[in-house]
Scaffold this motif. Structure first.
Motif, PDB file in Angstrom:
ATOM      1  N   ILE A  92      56.849  23.699  44.923  1.00  0.00           N
ATOM      2  CA  ILE A  92      55.447  23.249  44.970  1.00  0.00           C
ATOM      3  C   ILE A  92      55.117  22.766  43.557  1.00  0.00           C
ATOM      4  O   ILE A  92      54.948  23.572  42.635  1.00  0.00           O
ATOM      5  CB  ILE A  92      54.451  24.366  45.370  1.00  0.00           C
ATOM      6  N   ASP A  93      55.062  21.460  43.377  1.00  0.00           N
ATOM      7  CA  ASP A  93      54.591  20.930  42.090  1.00  0.00           C
ATOM      8  C   ASP A  93      53.082  20.768  42.223  1.00  0.00           C
ATOM      9  O   ASP A  93      52.599  20.155  43.173  1.00  0.00           O
ATOM     10  CB  ASP A  93      55.255  19.580  41.777  1.00  0.00           C
ATOM     11  N   GLY A  94      52.371  21.351  41.249  1.00  0.00           N
ATOM     12  CA  GLY A  94      50.908  21.394  41.371  1.00  0.00           C
ATOM     13  C   GLY A  94      50.473  22.704  42.008  1.00  0.00           C
ATOM     14  O   GLY A  94      49.599  22.730  42.885  1.00  0.00           O
ATOM     15  N   THR A  95      51.066  23.772  41.535  1.00  0.00           N
ATOM     16  CA  THR A  95      50.772  25.081  42.144  1.00  0.00           C
ATOM     17  C   THR A  95      49.292  25.447  42.001  1.00  0.00           C
ATOM     18  O   THR A  95      48.714  26.064  42.907  1.00  0.00           O
ATOM     19  CB  THR A  95      51.678  26.173  41.516  1.00  0.00           C
ATOM     20  N   THR A  96      48.672  25.041  40.903  1.00  0.00           N
ATOM     21  CA  THR A  96      47.237  25.356  40.750  1.00  0.00           C
ATOM     22  C   THR A  96      46.431  24.692  41.861  1.00  0.00           C
ATOM     23  O   THR A  96      45.563  25.327  42.485  1.00  0.00           O
ATOM     24  CB  THR A  96      46.730  24.914  39.360  1.00  0.00           C
ATOM     25  N   TYR A 209      51.770   9.974  31.191  1.00  0.00           N
ATOM     26  CA  TYR A 209      52.581  10.594  30.140  1.00  0.00           C
ATOM     27  C   TYR A 209      52.316  12.092  30.140  1.00  0.00           C
ATOM     28  O   TYR A 209      51.245  12.558  30.560  1.00  0.00           O
ATOM     29  CB  TYR A 209      52.263  10.002  28.743  1.00  0.00           C
ATOM     30  N   GLU A 210      53.284  12.834  29.681  1.00  0.00           N
ATOM     31  CA  GLU A 210      53.081  14.274  29.485  1.00  0.00           C
ATOM     32  C   GLU A 210      54.215  14.816  28.617  1.00  0.00           C
ATOM     33  O   GLU A 210      55.357  14.356  28.712  1.00  0.00           O
ATOM     34  CB  GLU A 210      53.031  15.027  30.833  1.00  0.00           C
ATOM     35  N   ALA A 211      53.890  15.803  27.796  1.00  0.00           N
ATOM     36  CA  ALA A 211      54.910  16.524  27.031  1.00  0.00           C
ATOM     37  C   ALA A 211      55.067  17.898  27.660  1.00  0.00           C
ATOM     38  O   ALA A 211      54.099  18.483  28.152  1.00  0.00           O
ATOM     39  CB  ALA A 211      54.478  16.653  25.571  1.00  0.00           C
TER      40      ALA A 211
HETATM   41  C1  IPD Z   1      52.756  21.538  36.664  1.00  0.00           C
HETATM   42  C2  IPD Z   1      52.113  20.284  37.205  1.00  0.00           C
HETATM   43  C3  IPD Z   1      51.056  19.781  36.255  1.00  0.00           C
HETATM   44  C4  IPD Z   1      51.601  19.527  34.879  1.00  0.00           C
HETATM   45  C5  IPD Z   1      52.239  20.799  34.356  1.00  0.00           C
HETATM   46  C6  IPD Z   1      53.328  21.282  35.298  1.00  0.00           C
HETATM   47  P1  IPD Z   1      53.712  23.342  38.408  1.00  0.00           P
HETATM   48  O1  IPD Z   1      53.804  21.958  37.521  1.00  0.00           O
HETATM   49  O2  IPD Z   1      53.081  19.277  37.405  1.00  0.00           O
HETATM   50  O3  IPD Z   1      50.485  18.570  36.687  1.00  0.00           O
HETATM   51  O4  IPD Z   1      50.567  19.123  34.025  1.00  0.00           O
HETATM   52  O5  IPD Z   1      52.792  20.516  33.089  1.00  0.00           O
HETATM   53  O6  IPD Z   1      53.894  22.465  34.801  1.00  0.00           O
HETATM   54  O7  IPD Z   1      53.628  24.447  37.398  1.00  0.00           O
HETATM   55  O8  IPD Z   1      52.464  23.229  39.208  1.00  0.00           O
HETATM   56  O9  IPD Z   1      54.973  23.287  39.195  1.00  0.00           O
END
Ligand code: IPD
Length: 268
Positions: A92-96, A209-211
């Motif tokens: 699940i990507d986007g668990t929040t 983008y993201e780090a």
């Molecule tokens: C997160 C999500 C989120 C991103 C975080 C990730 P997760 O993955 O992709 O958009 O900003 O850096 O860790 O923890 O929900 O699998």
């Protein structure tokens, strides 16, 4: 190594799609009213029993089809490089978003041969979309090919990003956004990196983008964006890697990377 890499990529995609569909039934169609939620790296970084169950299901489908491959998942780990084919699984990507029942989470599965991602699927159950790609074979959403349109100039670009879970890192990432906001059309923070990357490929944002991401967050989505015609790299201009990703139309990539570098995004 197989004689026909593109036939193998198609076969891996087929397995990935079957596993993602099964996971979508489990986490979305049959979402329980309540489930266990616990903290991981910080108090706001959650894992749910549905993440674990989804990963177990995906692992069992992949391992039944291809017992010699290595599966590396967000929740269960693994040993990338042990086998010729490595699978990257974010159950699940986007668990929040998932915990809050907020639209915009995904099942993300990619397969890599000798370290090169060759097939990927990102299933987005709340919007009813499935993104697929194979290396050299193009990207699609629900079977319809994705192809980027012309890029807007930087000051008209809609830019998605995301933030880590550590408070100090978030403060630095927020400072980058404060510098970026007056220089572009607007910012989006949707909450699932895999979908953000697919949104670049689908033209729903102009860049992302993201780090600080991991391979399971980005492998499948990066292939979708790449195969749709985006340039996908790292924030310092090198090749994309865990921890650093920028995806945009090739004409927008350079100006945005330069601005993000000036703002220190690659150091966050
Ligand atoms: C997160 C999500 C989120 C991103 C975080 C990730 P997760 O993955 O992709 O958009 O900003 O850096 O860790 O923890 O929900 O699998």
């Amino acid at each position: 190594m197989t004689a026909d890499p593109s036939a193998l990529a198609d076969q891996l995609l087929h397995i990935a799609v079957a596993a993602a569909r099964a996971a979508v039934v489990l986490i979305h169609d049959e979402r329980p009213a309540t489930f266990e939620v616990s903290a991981k790296s910080t108090a706001t970084d959650h894992v749910t029993e549905m993440d674990r169950a989804s990963e177990e299901l995906i692992r069992s489908i992949i391992s039944t089809a291809r017992p010699d491959d290595e599966v590396v998942g967000e929740e269960g780990g693994g040993d990338p490089g042990r086998a010729e084919v490595t699978w990257w699984v974010d159950p699940i990507d986007g668990t929040t978003n998932y915990v809050y029942d907020h639209p915009g989470y995904a099942v993300s599965i990619a397969a890599a041969i000798d370290g090169i991602t060759v097939a990927g699927v990102v299933a987005d159950p709340t919007h009813g979309r499935t993104y697929t790609a194979t290396r050299g074979g193009g990207a699609a959403c629900d079977g319809r090919p994705l192809r980027l349109a012309a890029a807007p100039p930087l000051e008209q670009a809609l830019v998605a990003t995301g933030f880590g879970y550590d408070a100090a890192r978030r403060a630095e990432q927020g400072a980058v956004v404060a510098g970026l906001l007056p220089r572009v059309r607007d910012i989006r923070r949707m909450g699932a990196a895999a979908l953000d990357l697919c949104s670049v490929g689908a033209g729903r944002v102009d860049a992302y983008y993201e780090a600080g991401l991991s391979m399971w967050d980005l492998a499948a989505g990066a292939l979708v964006a790449d195969e749709a015609g985006a340039r996908v790299g790292a924030l310092d201009g090198g090749p994309v890697r865990p921890g650093s990703v920028l995806a945009a139309h090739p004409d927008l990539f350079g100006p945005l990377r330069d601005l993000l570098q000036d703002l220190g995004a690659d150091r966050t």
